[in-house]
Write an enzyme that holds these catalytic residues in place. Structure first.
Site, mmCIF file in Angstrom:
data_model
loop_
_atom_site.group_PDB
_atom_site.id
_atom_site.type_symbol
_atom_site.label_atom_id
_atom_site.label_comp_id
_atom_site.label_asym_id
_atom_site.label_seq_id
_atom_site.Cartn_x
_atom_site.Cartn_y
_atom_site.Cartn_z
ATOM 1 N N ASP A 99 0.849 -1.198 0.000
ATOM 2 C CA ASP A 99 0.000 0.000 0.000
ATOM 3 C C ASP A 99 0.882 1.244 0.000
ATOM 4 O O ASP A 99 2.074 1.183 0.305
ATOM 5 C CB ASP A 99 -0.934 0.006 1.219
ATOM 6 C CG ASP A 99 -0.192 -0.016 2.547
ATOM 7 O OD1 ASP A 99 0.835 -0.714 2.661
ATOM 8 O OD2 ASP A 99 -0.621 0.689 3.482
ATOM 9 N N GLU A 164 0.001 -1.219 5.786
ATOM 10 C CA GLU A 164 1.080 -0.687 6.622
ATOM 11 C C GLU A 164 0.921 0.807 6.881
ATOM 12 O O GLU A 164 1.099 1.278 8.006
ATOM 13 C CB GLU A 164 2.438 -0.971 5.970
ATOM 14 C CG GLU A 164 3.630 -0.749 6.904
ATOM 15 C CD GLU A 164 4.165 0.676 6.912
ATOM 16 O OE1 GLU A 164 4.932 1.006 7.823
ATOM 17 O OE2 GLU A 164 3.801 1.483 6.034
HETATM 18 N N1 BES Z 1 8.634 3.139 5.179
HETATM 19 C C1 BES Z 1 7.995 3.812 6.250
HETATM 20 C C2 BES Z 1 8.757 3.666 7.530
HETATM 21 C C3 BES Z 1 9.913 4.603 7.641
HETATM 22 C C4 BES Z 1 9.677 5.961 7.614
HETATM 23 C C5 BES Z 1 11.163 4.125 7.779
HETATM 24 C C6 BES Z 1 10.712 6.837 7.711
HETATM 25 C C7 BES Z 1 12.188 4.998 7.876
HETATM 26 C C8 BES Z 1 11.979 6.352 7.851
HETATM 27 C C9 BES Z 1 6.598 3.258 6.449
HETATM 28 O O1 BES Z 1 5.958 2.980 5.241
HETATM 29 C C10 BES Z 1 5.743 4.281 7.143
HETATM 30 O O2 BES Z 1 5.476 5.298 6.565
HETATM 31 N N2 BES Z 1 5.306 3.981 8.340
HETATM 32 C C11 BES Z 1 4.357 4.768 9.038
HETATM 33 C C12 BES Z 1 3.783 3.864 10.066
HETATM 34 C C13 BES Z 1 2.540 4.329 10.737
HETATM 35 C C14 BES Z 1 1.389 4.573 9.798
HETATM 36 C C15 BES Z 1 2.130 3.351 11.810
HETATM 37 C C16 BES Z 1 5.057 5.961 9.639
HETATM 38 O O3 BES Z 1 6.215 5.863 10.068
HETATM 39 O O4 BES Z 1 4.442 7.033 9.680
HETATM 40 MN MN MN Z 2 7.162 1.977 3.995
HETATM 41 MN MN MN Z 3 5.286 4.917 4.409
#
Ligand code: BES
Ligand code: MN
Ligand code: MN
Length: 481
Positions: A99, A164
């Site tokens: 997603d 996710e």
């Molecule tokens: N790929 C990101 C996680 C991430 C963000 C890793 C920045 C390293 C640096 C992931 O897809 C993401 O956006 N996660 C969300 C999770 C939340 C919705 C629970 C986030 O970090 O906001």
């Molecule tokens: Mn991600």
């Molecule tokens: Mn993300």
């Protein structure tokens, strides 16, 4: 020898890899939007077909339904796949997400967000780096082994979800349920869903912050009101909300909620020492953002703020007037959205308790007749790993093998070893894998720091994408040693 053949093959298949990225970027799998749920599910099916094509067995694990604004819609299934069952080999579990964040050209994109567009060696499109590009790299790596007739030296299991970006609803429960069936015999876990610390040097990652996301709703009237007719008589919802949101942070970004920092560990000497060796340019970082100044000045302080201290961000207000022109409205109901990034040793439930208590107190002190509702919209746990284990060594070696290729691609890479980094973002499932399966989880990033995940003009560099396939192919070999 195998590696050389694989790398040559990968280089020759660039066009094909890009056209597949093209296909997936066009699928608008925005998990946050109910209207896009069909597309989100379609994306899972697309990937299931690709896994079948590399001879994996697949299962679509259904998670039931989700209710958004009183409408109930199906959750996308989780794609569980398996390739290879050789008792002599180690088993690697790969996780990724299918997603993406919402995107519209009108947000300020230079190109159509759901049309992959190449410019100056950069592939622009929503999901290019987060996380469709990296997920495809796994597929390409497998394909390279198979087409060349080189045996993949590990058994593979896949867990690809499509919620996710919306808090991975139902995934933890599924992992717990299938811990002794599908997830049994997993030896290592690898996730490619984060980014290099800078734009030139690879890294491997051993920590993530967690997230607790809140909504605070204030309602003041049965309908929207003309501010000329009613202004000056009504306790306005917006006024309450702005005051509440302003009470969360001081002007230096310090969180003002009592008790929230409980559990945050003091910085250790070793930590500060380890930051010193990391390649990170505060000026470049500031420039990339387009900000005038940061809260911190030194490299060590900026990294600490992103990696090992909590932060609070205010994201938006639902129901507030945000269109063009000067609409003189008093909105009847507004919902403020903010989140706290949490760090290891903080307890999410405790954080949530502190936030709710504080908002209630602040609201009470205003003596407003309006109603306030606070909700936790989603939450994810922070994660930290032991970066000295075999999984991290394999990741490090894979990056080093890959590094030769980055050099060949004329990227200016300095330092023989990839940096060891943490991240400020969150991937909720990471800690679940570590705790439930009791296996090492490695984060192996492919994209660069300026890829702009969640932002306008998200991209992945063509070289990161192609070399990423090489790193993952090399990681299969390293982890099997
Ligand atoms: N790929 C990101 C996680 C991430 C963000 C890793 C920045 C390293 C640096 C992931 O897809 C993401 O956006 N996660 C969300 C999770 C939340 C919705 C629970 C986030 O970090 O906001
Ligand atoms: Mn991600
Ligand atoms: Mn993300």
């Amino acid at each position: 020898m195998d590696l050389k053949k694989l790398f040559e093959f990968i280089d020759k298949n660039e066009k094909n890899y890009i056209s597949l990225l093209n296909e997936v970027v066009a699928i608008k799998s925005v998990s946050a939007m109910a209207a896009n749920r069909d597309e989100t599910i379609k994306m899972v099916h697309w990937m299931a077909e690709k896994l079948k094509a590399v001879k994996a067995t697949v299962e679509l694990a259904e998670l039931g339904k989700q209710t958004i604004d009183v409408v109930s819609i199906p959750l996308p299934p989780v794609l569980l796949g398996e390739l290879g069952k050789d008792a002599k080999k180690k088993t690697l579990l790969v996780y990724g997400h299918l997603d993406v964040q919402p995107a519209a050209k009108s947000d300020g994109w230079n190109t159509e967000p759901f049309v992959l567009t190449e410019k100056d060696g950069k592939l622009y499109g929503r999901g290019a780096t987060d996380d469709k590009g990296p997920v495809l790299c796994w597929l390409h790596a497998i394909n390279a082994f198979q087409t060349l007739g080189i045996e993949i030296p590990v058994n593979l299991k896949f867990c690809f979800e499509a919620m996710e970006e919306s808090g991975s609803i139902g995934l933890d429960e599924l992992i717990k349920k299938k811990k002794d069936t599908f997830f049994k015999n997993v030896d290592f876990v690898c996730i490619s869903d984060n980014y290099w610390l800078g734009t030139k040097k690879p890294c491997i990652t051993y920590g993530l912050r967690g997230l607790s996301y809140f909504s605070v709703e204030i309602e003041c009237a049965a309908k929207d009101l003309h501010s000329g007719i009613y202004g000056g008589t009504v306790y306005e919802a917006m006024t309450d909300l702005v005051a509440l949101l302003s009470s969360l942070l001081d002007s230096k970004g310090k969180i003002l909620i009592p008790g929230i920092l409980e559990g945050v560990l003091p910085k250790t000497k070793e930590e500060i020492e380890s930051y010193k060796n990391i390649t990170f340019d505060v000026n470049e970082y500031t420039k990339e953002i387009g900000a005038k100044k940061l809260y911190q000045q030194s490299k060590e302080d900026v990294l600490a703020a992103r990696w090992r201290y909590p932060s609070l961000s205010i994201h938006g207000i639902e129901g507030a007037f945000c269109g063009q022109g000067a609409k003189t409205v008093i909105p009847r109901k507004v919902v403020g959205k903010f989140s706290v990034r949490t760090v290891p040793q903080q307890v999410p439930a405790k954080v949530q308790e502190c936030v709710i208590k504080y908002l209630k107190e602040q609201f009470a002190s205003r003596n407003s007749p309006n109603t306030m509702k606070v909700n936790v919209l989603c939450s994810g746990k922070p994660w930290i790993a032991n970066f000295k284990d075999k999984n991290f060594m394999a990741g490090r070696n894979a990056m080093k093998n890959g590094r030769l290729l980055y050099l060949m691609a004329n990227l200016n890479i300095y330092g023989a070893e990839p940096d060891l980094t943490r991240e400020g973002g969150s991937i909720p499932v990471t800690l679940t894998f570590q705790e439930e399966l009791r296996k090492s989880v490695l984060l192996l990033p492919i994209g660069a720091s300026d890829d702009g995940a969640h932002s306008q003009n998200e991209k992945i560099n063509r070289s990161n994408y192609i070399n990423g396939v090489k790193v993952l192919a090399s990681y299969f070999i390293e982890i099997s040693k």
